[in-house]
Design a protein around this motif. Structure first.
Motif, PDB file in Angstrom:
ATOM      1  N   MET A 142       0.283 -83.548 -46.120  1.00  0.00           N
ATOM      2  CA  MET A 142       1.689 -83.699 -46.509  1.00  0.00           C
ATOM      3  C   MET A 142       1.819 -84.659 -47.685  1.00  0.00           C
ATOM      4  O   MET A 142       2.611 -84.424 -48.612  1.00  0.00           O
ATOM      5  N   GLN A 143       1.041 -85.721 -47.672  1.00  0.00           N
ATOM      6  CA  GLN A 143       1.085 -86.684 -48.771  1.00  0.00           C
ATOM      7  C   GLN A 143       0.589 -86.061 -50.072  1.00  0.00           C
ATOM      8  O   GLN A 143       1.159 -86.292 -51.151  1.00  0.00           O
ATOM      9  N   GLU A 144      -0.455 -85.267 -49.997  1.00  0.00           N
ATOM     10  CA  GLU A 144      -0.983 -84.590 -51.194  1.00  0.00           C
ATOM     11  C   GLU A 144       0.063 -83.624 -51.769  1.00  0.00           C
ATOM     12  O   GLU A 144       0.250 -83.565 -52.994  1.00  0.00           O
ATOM     13  N   LEU A 145       0.722 -82.868 -50.896  1.00  0.00           N
ATOM     14  CA  LEU A 145       1.749 -81.947 -51.368  1.00  0.00           C
ATOM     15  C   LEU A 145       2.924 -82.699 -51.986  1.00  0.00           C
ATOM     16  O   LEU A 145       3.511 -82.238 -52.981  1.00  0.00           O
ATOM     17  N   SER A 146       3.261 -83.847 -51.427  1.00  0.00           N
ATOM     18  CA  SER A 146       4.369 -84.638 -51.982  1.00  0.00           C
ATOM     19  C   SER A 146       4.033 -85.122 -53.386  1.00  0.00           C
ATOM     20  O   SER A 146       4.881 -85.096 -54.294  1.00  0.00           O
ATOM     21  N   THR A 147       2.776 -85.555 -53.588  1.00  0.00           N
ATOM     22  CA  THR A 147       2.356 -86.008 -54.920  1.00  0.00           C
ATOM     23  C   THR A 147       2.398 -84.858 -55.922  1.00  0.00           C
ATOM     24  O   THR A 147       2.889 -85.000 -57.049  1.00  0.00           O
ATOM     25  N   THR A 148       1.870 -83.696 -55.492  1.00  0.00           N
ATOM     26  CA  THR A 148       1.869 -82.524 -56.379  1.00  0.00           C
ATOM     27  C   THR A 148       3.299 -82.092 -56.696  1.00  0.00           C
ATOM     28  O   THR A 148       3.614 -81.730 -57.842  1.00  0.00           O
ATOM     29  N   ARG A 149       4.153 -82.135 -55.726  1.00  0.00           N
ATOM     30  CA  ARG A 149       5.541 -81.739 -55.933  1.00  0.00           C
ATOM     31  C   ARG A 149       6.219 -82.647 -56.950  1.00  0.00           C
ATOM     32  O   ARG A 149       6.980 -82.176 -57.818  1.00  0.00           O
ATOM     33  N   GLN A 150       5.969 -83.926 -56.858  1.00  0.00           N
ATOM     34  CA  GLN A 150       6.570 -84.865 -57.812  1.00  0.00           C
ATOM     35  C   GLN A 150       6.102 -84.594 -59.230  1.00  0.00           C
ATOM     36  O   GLN A 150       6.881 -84.663 -60.191  1.00  0.00           O
ATOM     37  N   LEU A 151       4.799 -84.267 -59.386  1.00  0.00           N
ATOM     38  CA  LEU A 151       4.271 -83.962 -60.714  1.00  0.00           C
ATOM     39  C   LEU A 151       4.903 -82.701 -61.290  1.00  0.00           C
ATOM     40  O   LEU A 151       5.296 -82.652 -62.462  1.00  0.00           O
ATOM     41  N   VAL A 152       4.996 -81.659 -60.455  1.00  0.00           N
ATOM     42  CA  VAL A 152       5.588 -80.407 -60.914  1.00  0.00           C
ATOM     43  C   VAL A 152       7.059 -80.617 -61.269  1.00  0.00           C
ATOM     44  O   VAL A 152       7.551 -80.103 -62.289  1.00  0.00           O
ATOM     45  N   GLN A 153       7.760 -81.378 -60.474  1.00  0.00           N
ATOM     46  CA  GLN A 153       9.171 -81.641 -60.754  1.00  0.00           C
ATOM     47  C   GLN A 153       9.342 -82.403 -62.058  1.00  0.00           C
ATOM     48  O   GLN A 153      10.267 -82.136 -62.835  1.00  0.00           O
ATOM     49  N   SER A 154       8.412 -83.336 -62.304  1.00  0.00           N
ATOM     50  CA  SER A 154       8.485 -84.102 -63.556  1.00  0.00           C
ATOM     51  C   SER A 154       8.267 -83.204 -64.767  1.00  0.00           C
ATOM     52  O   SER A 154       8.970 -83.328 -65.784  1.00  0.00           O
ATOM     53  N   VAL A 155       7.306 -82.276 -64.647  1.00  0.00           N
ATOM     54  CA  VAL A 155       7.031 -81.362 -65.766  1.00  0.00           C
ATOM     55  C   VAL A 155       8.221 -80.439 -66.002  1.00  0.00           C
ATOM     56  O   VAL A 155       8.589 -80.146 -67.146  1.00  0.00           O
ATOM     57  N   ILE A 156       8.843 -79.971 -64.927  1.00  0.00           N
ATOM     58  CA  ILE A 156       9.996 -79.082 -65.059  1.00  0.00           C
ATOM     59  C   ILE A 156      11.153 -79.809 -65.742  1.00  0.00           C
ATOM     60  O   ILE A 156      11.857 -79.243 -66.594  1.00  0.00           O
ATOM     61  N   GLU A 157      11.380 -81.047 -65.366  1.00  0.00           N
ATOM     62  CA  GLU A 157      12.477 -81.804 -65.958  1.00  0.00           C
ATOM     63  C   GLU A 157      12.240 -82.069 -67.444  1.00  0.00           C
ATOM     64  O   GLU A 157      13.196 -82.121 -68.237  1.00  0.00           O
ATOM     65  N   GLN A 158      10.975 -82.222 -67.849  1.00  0.00           N
ATOM     66  CA  GLN A 158      10.659 -82.483 -69.259  1.00  0.00           C
ATOM     67  C   GLN A 158      10.657 -81.201 -70.084  1.00  0.00           C
ATOM     68  O   GLN A 158      10.720 -81.248 -71.311  1.00  0.00           O
ATOM     69  N   GLY A 159      10.550 -80.064 -69.421  1.00  0.00           N
ATOM     70  CA  GLY A 159      10.501 -78.793 -70.145  1.00  0.00           C
ATOM     71  C   GLY A 159       9.065 -78.360 -70.359  1.00  0.00           C
ATOM     72  O   GLY A 159       8.272 -79.090 -70.959  1.00  0.00           O
ATOM     73  N   SER A 160       8.692 -77.196 -69.899  1.00  0.00           N
ATOM     74  CA  SER A 160       7.320 -76.729 -69.991  1.00  0.00           C
ATOM     75  C   SER A 160       7.066 -76.029 -71.324  1.00  0.00           C
ATOM     76  O   SER A 160       7.809 -75.130 -71.707  1.00  0.00           O
ATOM     77  N   PRO A 161       6.022 -76.447 -72.036  1.00  0.00           N
ATOM     78  CA  PRO A 161       5.681 -75.757 -73.288  1.00  0.00           C
ATOM     79  C   PRO A 161       5.032 -74.406 -73.025  1.00  0.00           C
ATOM     80  O   PRO A 161       4.401 -74.211 -71.991  1.00  0.00           O
ATOM     81  N   GLY A 162       5.191 -73.507 -73.931  1.00  0.00           N
ATOM     82  CA  GLY A 162       4.505 -72.221 -73.848  1.00  0.00           C
ATOM     83  C   GLY A 162       5.138 -71.249 -72.877  1.00  0.00           C
ATOM     84  O   GLY A 162       4.495 -70.296 -72.444  1.00  0.00           O
ATOM     85  N   GLY A 163       6.355 -71.474 -72.487  1.00  0.00           N
ATOM     86  CA  GLY A 163       7.043 -70.518 -71.613  1.00  0.00           C
ATOM     87  C   GLY A 163       6.500 -70.458 -70.209  1.00  0.00           C
ATOM     88  O   GLY A 163       6.563 -69.399 -69.578  1.00  0.00           O
ATOM     89  N   GLU A 164       5.928 -71.546 -69.681  1.00  0.00           N
ATOM     90  CA  GLU A 164       5.379 -71.584 -68.325  1.00  0.00           C
ATOM     91  C   GLU A 164       6.383 -72.129 -67.311  1.00  0.00           C
ATOM     92  O   GLU A 164       6.005 -72.445 -66.186  1.00  0.00           O
ATOM     93  N   LEU A 165       7.647 -72.250 -67.690  1.00  0.00           N
ATOM     94  CA  LEU A 165       8.631 -72.848 -66.817  1.00  0.00           C
ATOM     95  C   LEU A 165       8.833 -72.013 -65.545  1.00  0.00           C
ATOM     96  O   LEU A 165       8.977 -72.561 -64.449  1.00  0.00           O
ATOM     97  N   GLY A 166       8.814 -70.670 -65.688  1.00  0.00           N
ATOM     98  CA  GLY A 166       9.017 -69.809 -64.527  1.00  0.00           C
ATOM     99  C   GLY A 166       7.934 -69.978 -63.481  1.00  0.00           C
ATOM    100  O   GLY A 166       8.196 -70.055 -62.278  1.00  0.00           O
ATOM    101  N   LYS A 167       6.687 -70.089 -63.921  1.00  0.00           N
ATOM    102  CA  LYS A 167       5.585 -70.270 -62.983  1.00  0.00           C
ATOM    103  C   LYS A 167       5.657 -71.630 -62.294  1.00  0.00           C
ATOM    104  O   LYS A 167       5.326 -71.762 -61.113  1.00  0.00           O
ATOM    105  N   LEU A 168       6.098 -72.628 -63.058  1.00  0.00           N
ATOM    106  CA  LEU A 168       6.222 -73.958 -62.464  1.00  0.00           C
ATOM    107  C   LEU A 168       7.296 -73.978 -61.373  1.00  0.00           C
ATOM    108  O   LEU A 168       7.127 -74.626 -60.338  1.00  0.00           O
ATOM    109  N   VAL A 169       8.393 -73.267 -61.627  1.00  0.00           N
ATOM    110  CA  VAL A 169       9.455 -73.192 -60.615  1.00  0.00           C
ATOM    111  C   VAL A 169       8.957 -72.479 -59.360  1.00  0.00           C
ATOM    112  O   VAL A 169       9.247 -72.890 -58.220  1.00  0.00           O
ATOM    113  N   GLU A 170       8.186 -71.416 -59.541  1.00  0.00           N
ATOM    114  CA  GLU A 170       7.618 -70.706 -58.390  1.00  0.00           C
ATOM    115  C   GLU A 170       6.670 -71.616 -57.614  1.00  0.00           C
ATOM    116  O   GLU A 170       6.669 -71.638 -56.370  1.00  0.00           O
ATOM    117  N   SER A 171       5.864 -72.393 -58.318  1.00  0.00           N
ATOM    118  CA  SER A 171       4.948 -73.327 -57.656  1.00  0.00           C
ATOM    119  C   SER A 171       5.714 -74.389 -56.887  1.00  0.00           C
ATOM    120  O   SER A 171       5.342 -74.771 -55.767  1.00  0.00           O
TER     121      SER A 171
END
Length: 322
Positions: free
Chosen positions: A199-228
């Motif tokens: 659960m702790q590992e997933l929480s860390t990964t979730r925070q990283l993905v959320q941070s990338v989404i908020e900053q905007g994903s380069p190369g049009g990978e935003l959709g995949k990040l949202v799915e993840s």
């Protein structure tokens, strides 16, 4: 002229003296209303006193029979609801828990412990234990309430104090049986540690993905990040539900889950002496009334001679007596 007048007067007198045919038919057909009222008046004491005597006798017999008292208690068995990181409420399947707890209450380990703690087993033989266990199980009733979150335990006995005592020892034994054994506890605690680490590992990964989404994903990978991000959230919900299930299993049931302690009954639930006495009085009164009417009808038939003609017709119909 005189002879004709005489004939007319004779015919009129004959018509006046001739009884009405329908009245005679009515009286010959059976007992009329006046005769019924007279028969009831003649047998009034019998129709009143005999049913009353039977009712009083029934009530006395009901007092002599052993009485049964019931002690009632209510246990809340559904675990508390928790929220995940998104604020959604989570709980384990509430339909499974009441059925498991109800099975505990009538299981052999709980019954055996209740027999020992209540002191109802004096001869430690296998035959005695089996007999007492079967008798004790017949005294226990469980009912899952309509809310699906609690169980009502009803324990009956000849003594109100013993009924309450049995309910207490059954609940105590059920609470003990609801907790895991040492080996199972060790396994569940190890699983809980691993799940919390995951659960702790997933929480860390979730925070990283959320941070990338908020900053905007380069190369049009935003959709995949949202799915993840959605997949990680779903996995976290499943893990939280499993954590809740393990915690509930480790804790088991306690006195804190009791919504109502076993009651001390003040009145027996059976036999219902007054109701049975009243019913017996009414039924016996109806029987006596029927017998009186049958006897009166037979007496009327005997006096009028109809019974002889009917018996003769029956003999001819079925070929008896030539």
């Amino acid at each position: 002229m005189t002879s004709q007048s005489t004939e007319i007067l004779s015919d009129q007198k004959a018509k006046m003296n001739k009884p009405e045919q329908h009245s005679g038919d009515f009286e010959e057909d059976g007992v009329d209303l006046i005769e019924i009222i007279i028969a009831l008046a003649e047998n009034a004491l019998l129709l009143l006193l005999a049913p009353l005597f039977i009712g009083v006798l029934t009530y006395a017999v009901m007092h002599a029979l052993p009485q049964r008292f019931e002690s009632v208690s209510i246990v809340r068995v559904v675990p508390p609801v928790v929220s995940n990181l998104d604020g959604d409420q989570l709980s384990i399947n509430p339909a499974e828990v009441p059925a498991v707890v109800a099975a505990y209450m009538t299981a052999s380990p709980v019954l055996d412990a209740a027999m020992v703690k209540s002191g109802i087993v004096t001869e430690p033989s296998i035959a005695t234990i089996e007999r007492v266990r079967s008798e004790l199980k017949s005294k226990i009733k469980t009912r899952v309430e309509s809310d699906g979150q609690s169980i009502t335990l009803v324990v009956s006995d000849k003594s109100p104090v013993m009924a309450q005592r049995l309910a207490n020892v059954i609940l105590e034994s059920t609470f003990i049986e609801s907790r895991p054994r040492p080996n199972e506890r060790f396994r569940l605690e190890g699983e809980l540690t691993q799940i919390k680490k995951r659960m702790q590992e997933l929480s860390t990964t979730r925070q990283l993905v959320q941070s990338v989404i908020e900053q905007g994903s380069p190369g049009g990978e935003l959709g995949k990040l949202v799915e993840s991000y959605a997949l990680i959230s779903s996995q976290q919900s499943q893990i939280q539900r499993r954590i809740l299930s393990i915690q509930v299993r480790l804790e088991g049931l306690t006195n804190e889950t009791l919504l109502q302690n076993p009651t001390l009954p003040t009145a027996p639930v059976s036999p219902k002496k007054l109701m049975i006495a009243v019913l017996s009085t009414l039924l016996f009164g109806l029987l006596m009334l029927t017998l009186v009417l049958i006897r009166e009808s037979w007496r009327k038939s005997y006096v009028s001679g109809q019974h002889g003609a009917r018996i003769t017709a029956l003999k001819r119909k079925y070929g008896f007596g030539g």
